[in-house]
Design a protein around this motif. Structure first.
Motif, PDB file in Angstrom:
ATOM      1  N   SER A  75       0.822  -1.217   0.000  1.00 59.13           N
ATOM      2  CA  SER A  75       0.000   0.000   0.000  1.00 59.13           C
ATOM      3  C   SER A  75       0.858   1.271   0.000  1.00 59.13           C
ATOM      4  N   ARG A  78       1.816   1.865  -3.576  1.00 56.91           N
ATOM      5  CA  ARG A  78       0.655   2.376  -4.329  1.00 56.91           C
ATOM      6  C   ARG A  78       0.439   3.856  -4.043  1.00 56.91           C
ATOM      7  N   LYS A  79       0.538   4.256  -2.776  1.00 62.57           N
ATOM      8  CA  LYS A  79       0.361   5.673  -2.436  1.00 62.57           C
ATOM      9  C   LYS A  79       1.448   6.511  -3.097  1.00 62.57           C
TER      10      LYS A  79
END
Length: 106
Positions: A75, A78-79
């Motif tokens: 994650s 992805r950010k």
């Protein structure tokens, strides 16, 4: 603080180090032109210094230099990609919906 990022392929990860001390890592696996990125972590005592961002930027630069696409299961990565859309081309267009990333504009 002497921060370096090194690829440690025998351990399947990039490490970010403060001198000789490993303070974070990004694990990866490469297969058939794709770098899978399942996990990134930074030592909590080193948080808030931009080390995660520096680590991910180096990992993505390495993927680009090696001609690889990435699968950002992590994650944090992805950010980073959302915050740095100029790097989104590293995720194949067909894979972007899997990760909730915007498709390429035609």
């Amino acid at each position: 603080m002497e921060i370096t990022v090194v690829d440690v392929p025998e351990r399947g990860r990039f490490e970010i180090r403060d001198g000789e001390r490993v303070v974070g890592l990004a694990s990866y696996h490469v297969d058939q032109g794709v770098m899978t990125l399942p996990h990134t972590e930074i030592d909590p005592t080193m948080g808030g210094r931009g080390l995660g961002t520096q680590l991910v930027a180096t990992v993505l630069t390495a993927a680009r230099e090696r001609g690889l696409h990435v699968l950002p299961y992590c994650s944090f990565i992805r950010k980073y990609l959302v915050d740095h859309p100029e790097q989104l081309d590293l995720v194949a267009d067909a894979d972007r919906p899997t990760f909730g990333l915007a498709p390429a504009h035609s």
